[in-house]
Design a protein around this motif. Structure first.
Motif: not given
Ligand code: GDP
Length: 297
Positions: A110-117, A251-253, A277-279
């Motif tokens: 959780q929080g890794a960025g799975k849903t966004t990815t 990796l943008d961080g 990034g987040e977009k």
């Molecule tokens: P999940 O819990 O794994 O599904 O994670 P989310 O997709 O909800 O992402 C967690 C947070 O990380 C969100 O605020 C996203 O916008 C952010 N995030 C995801 N991928 C990236 C990325 O490549 N760069 C940055 N800066 N933020 C990201």
């Protein structure tokens, strides 16, 4: 910027040796010592550093380098090649099943960025490969997770398959694939549940989904900012699920770089994509060679 400290230190080290008309074993020793410290400070896995330094040393004091006209530059070339090799070859291709739909399972903490990815990948599949993905919400533990995927689907004007929080994730995945066939989607992207830590219930659930849907790809999403933790997480998920690739997010961080440089060597699995990034358009193919060039300047 990511890798800033590492890049600075390695570039300084390299500067000292580049112009040398003659490179002694002592020079190589000093250089590898500094490279070793820089990598450890960037949180690269200890054993990975040890093996890498050994290879660089062996090659750098080899005949090919010592007898060349520009030994300084040759040594740098060796370092660059070894860093590239460490991160694996070019790996950004996505599987295509002979029997559509191609099924991709997204896993990670959780929080890794799975849903966004998941959203980013759907966007990439449509834009670059002209595909029509169906997004599937299999995280039934957090209503917010389903909502989040639906929001992403809305932004992309792509359908999201969900059955609320009462259904079983294995059933959801199964029904989603039937639905994808009916509606002629050629890709199914399954967003699975995450947890804060690796736990056996989660792994069992993911294994059950894997066994049922027999995915063409299992992408493990890990957060680059978490350094060695990301590597440990990747090891655990890979042991359980035999993932097909890694997506390194954030990796943008200002990550120190340890995860990017250790994951392939530790898990044997390549980083296929990088989140920048987040977009939704900020997902890039991961190019080990470009990454090595960026680090070495
Ligand atoms: P999940 O819990 O794994 O599904 O994670 P989310 O997709 O909800 O992402 C967690 C947070 O990380 C969100 O605020 C996203 O916008 C952010 N995030 C995801 N991928 C990236 C990325 O490549 N760069 C940055 N800066 N933020 C990201």
């Amino acid at each position: 910027m990511a890798f800033e400290g590492l890049a600075d230190r390695l570039q300084n080290t390299i500067k000292k040796i580049t112009g040398k008309g003659k490179v002694s074993e002592q020079d190589v020793k000093e250089m590898t010592r500094e490279i070793r410290l820089a990598l450890l400070e960037a949180d690269v896995n200890f054993k990975v550093v040890k093996d890498l330094i050994k290879r660089i040393k062996e090659r750098a004091v080899g005949q090919e380098v010592m007898e060349s006209l520009t030994p300084g530059q040759q040594v740098i070339k060796v370092v660059k090649e070894e860093l590239t090799e460490l991160m694996g070859g070019e790996q950004s291709k996505i599987a295509v099943s002979d029997k559509p739909p191609t099924v991709i399972m997204m896993v990670g903490l959780q929080g890794a960025g799975k849903t966004t990815t998941t959203g980013k990948l759907a966007n990439l599949l449509r834009k670059k490969y002209n595909r029509s993905p169906l997004l599937v919400a299999c995280d039934v533990y957090r209503p917010a997770a389903i909502k989040q995927l639906e929001t992403l689907g809305g932004q992309l004007s792509m359908p999201v398959f969900s059955m609320g929080t009462e259904a079983n994730p294995v059933d959801i995945a199964k029904k989603a694939i039937e639905k994808a066939k009916e509606d002629h989607h050629d890709y199914v992207l399954i967003d699975t549940a995450g947890r804060l830590h690796v736990d056996s219930d989660l792994m069992q659930e993911l294994t059950d989904i894997k066994e049922l849907v027999n995915p063409d790809e299992i992408f493990l999403v890990v957060d680059a900012m978490t350094g060695q933790d990301a590597v440990n997480v990747a090891e655990s998920f890979n042991e359980q699920l035999d993932v097909t690739g890694v997506v390194l997010t954030k990796l943008d961080g200002d990550t120190r770089g340890g995860a990017a440089l250790s994951i392939k060597a530790v898990t044997g699995k390549s980083i296929k994509f990088a989140g920048m990034g987040e977009k939704l358009d900020q997902l890039e193919a991961f190019h080990p060679e470009r990454m090595a060039s960026r680090i070495l300047g």
